[in-house]
Motif scaffolding. Sequence first.
Motif, PDB file in Angstrom:
ATOM      1  N   ARG A  55      -0.681 -31.388 -43.315  1.00 23.47           N
ATOM      2  CA  ARG A  55      -1.441 -32.097 -42.294  1.00 23.47           C
ATOM      3  C   ARG A  55      -0.575 -32.433 -41.091  1.00 23.47           C
ATOM      4  N   SER A  56       0.638 -32.905 -41.358  1.00 20.89           N
ATOM      5  CA  SER A  56       1.482 -33.332 -40.250  1.00 20.89           C
ATOM      6  C   SER A  56       1.921 -32.161 -39.397  1.00 20.89           C
ATOM      7  N   GLU A  57       2.072 -30.981 -39.998  1.00 14.30           N
ATOM      8  CA  GLU A  57       2.607 -29.860 -39.251  1.00 14.30           C
ATOM      9  C   GLU A  57       1.559 -29.150 -38.413  1.00 14.30           C
TER      10      GLU A  57
ATOM     11  N   GLY B  15      11.183 -22.799 -41.629  1.00 17.62           N
ATOM     12  CA  GLY B  15      10.354 -23.134 -42.776  1.00 17.62           C
ATOM     13  C   GLY B  15       9.224 -24.087 -42.481  1.00 17.62           C
ATOM     14  N   GLU B  16       8.908 -24.319 -41.198  1.00 21.86           N
ATOM     15  CA  GLU B  16       7.788 -25.185 -40.848  1.00 21.86           C
ATOM     16  C   GLU B  16       6.500 -24.369 -40.799  1.00 21.86           C
ATOM     17  N   THR B  17       5.408 -24.961 -41.257  1.00 19.08           N
ATOM     18  CA  THR B  17       4.109 -24.312 -41.160  1.00 19.08           C
ATOM     19  C   THR B  17       3.274 -24.996 -40.096  1.00 19.08           C
TER      20      THR B  17
ATOM     21  N   ALA C 243      16.479 -16.006 -42.821  1.00 18.32           N
ATOM     22  CA  ALA C 243      16.357 -17.460 -42.883  1.00 18.32           C
ATOM     23  C   ALA C 243      16.259 -17.933 -44.324  1.00 18.32           C
ATOM     24  N   PRO C 244      16.877 -19.081 -44.658  1.00 19.73           N
ATOM     25  CA  PRO C 244      16.739 -19.618 -46.015  1.00 19.73           C
ATOM     26  C   PRO C 244      15.319 -20.077 -46.259  1.00 19.73           C
ATOM     27  N   PRO C 245      14.854 -20.039 -47.496  1.00 19.87           N
ATOM     28  CA  PRO C 245      13.523 -20.544 -47.812  1.00 19.87           C
ATOM     29  C   PRO C 245      13.386 -22.002 -47.399  1.00 19.87           C
ATOM     30  N   PRO C 246      12.162 -22.464 -47.132  1.00 18.37           N
ATOM     31  CA  PRO C 246      11.950 -23.857 -46.724  1.00 18.37           C
ATOM     32  C   PRO C 246      12.593 -24.845 -47.683  1.00 18.37           C
ATOM     33  N   LYS C 247      13.337 -25.809 -47.137  1.00 24.26           N
ATOM     34  CA  LYS C 247      14.086 -26.738 -47.970  1.00 24.26           C
ATOM     35  C   LYS C 247      13.184 -27.580 -48.858  1.00 24.26           C
ATOM     36  N   HIS C 248      11.967 -27.880 -48.363  1.00 24.07           N
ATOM     37  CA  HIS C 248      11.094 -28.743 -49.162  1.00 24.07           C
ATOM     38  C   HIS C 248      10.604 -28.061 -50.430  1.00 24.07           C
TER      39      HIS C 248
END
Length: 491
Positions: free
Chosen positions: A40-42, A394-396, A452-457
């Motif tokens: 939602r935030s992204e 890694g941001e959507t 790029a590394p996979p998303p940290k979350h």
Amino acid sequence: MSIGGNWDRRLSRKTFLGLGGLSAAALTFGSGEALARRGRSERTAGYGELRQDPGGVLDLPRGFQYRIISEEGKQQLQGGKPVPSDFDAMGAFSGRGGTTVLVRNHENSGSEEFPVIGENPYDPVATGGTTAIVVDKERKAVEQYVTSSGQSTNCAGGTTPWGTWLTCEETRNTNHGYVFEVDPREPENALSKTPIREMGFFSHEAAEVDPQTGIVYLTEDDFRGAIPDSPEFEQIGASRVSFFYRYIPNDRSQKAGALQRGGTLQAMAIEESPNYNADLAEPGDRFEVVWKNVNPEEPHADAEAQGCCRFQRLEGMWFGGGAVWFDDTAGGEKRYGQVFRYLPATNTLELFYESESREALDAPDNLTVTPWGDLWFAEDGDDGNRIVGITPEGETYVFANNRINDSEFAGPVFAPDGKTFFVNIQNPGITFAIWGPFARRNAGRQRQMAVAPPPKHMTPAVSGELAEAADRYGMSRLEAAAYERLGVPLA
């Protein structure tokens, strides 16, 4: 190492592959609730919040505009036939006078109201095929015509470095289930009606060519069986299985017709883990793969017999920045989808992203790498009416929302100059041209996305004590975290 604890349904469903090696690193970590909040935030990432379209068609970020350039049944093709239905994947090519030529699939299978029947069909009674739209500098369609006909269930495909379109049949009906090469400059020529049989008889989805080697990569969306944990699975008792293939052509001259001169079809496998189920992969897991020759007449059965890497339902694919990106629309713990990348230079497969909430990403289907390096997905889920982006960080974010109905987006592709984004709604078939303040072309960022590394979350937190135990037992941090989450003490 003592083993104890409670075994949840995920373990019984997947049998945990004997609790060893690759299997132990398999379980998904992170909070679904947290990821839902993240989704939602992204919505403010990327190009910002979507603005509600007063026309009730497409919601887009501020500064972007759209135009409908083609609609099923409401316009005519060259020759007078109506534009057919079931719009799917597309390719974009440079045309004369600064035009863009779109080649568009029609996923027709025989019962549609507007059949694709051209002058030189492969099968005169089959209603699938491809059409072209010539788009001028004002982003208006000036011509539409049939480019291939007599095929069935033309789902996805891919452009070639030499300027043709590979259209793929997502079926296994008699005389159908092949890849065809379509030349937009020579519509309905002999090439367009000749199946590339060595590329395999199976339920094809997408195809992409590595421009460095000429090797063609292929995804499979096999329709047999059912998704585990679904009501259909309880009745059938058989899981869906799809494979990832490559075709090594004998003639690598990279010109129209070269793929017809024979080649070798292979399926991806992980040598140390036969029948590896990619559902078990954790974002960041990387595997060296091997390729096994398969019989092009029955590649699915041959790949299964040889223990090749198993996916649920593979969909879209794109080659960008040195990486082959592809997605599994029903993969992962929550069945919301997984995004994989294969690096030909190192012959490694990696799970880059696994969706934990519908708001983050819901059943990714066709995909593209944007000119500036982000991944964009057309969704195909219960709420699959969005274009969703993922950045190298890694941001959507959400770029577009279809408000006409719940029909899926399909065929996302950018014009060769990168200034116009084209996309379809499948039913009713509509093709859009979208433009606005897109970022500039950035080949370096495309390469950054490829490494790029996979998303940290999506990566589990590992304490110092757990890391020490992992080292003691010769396992990876992810394997140790998997045991810990299952309540298996490492003593």
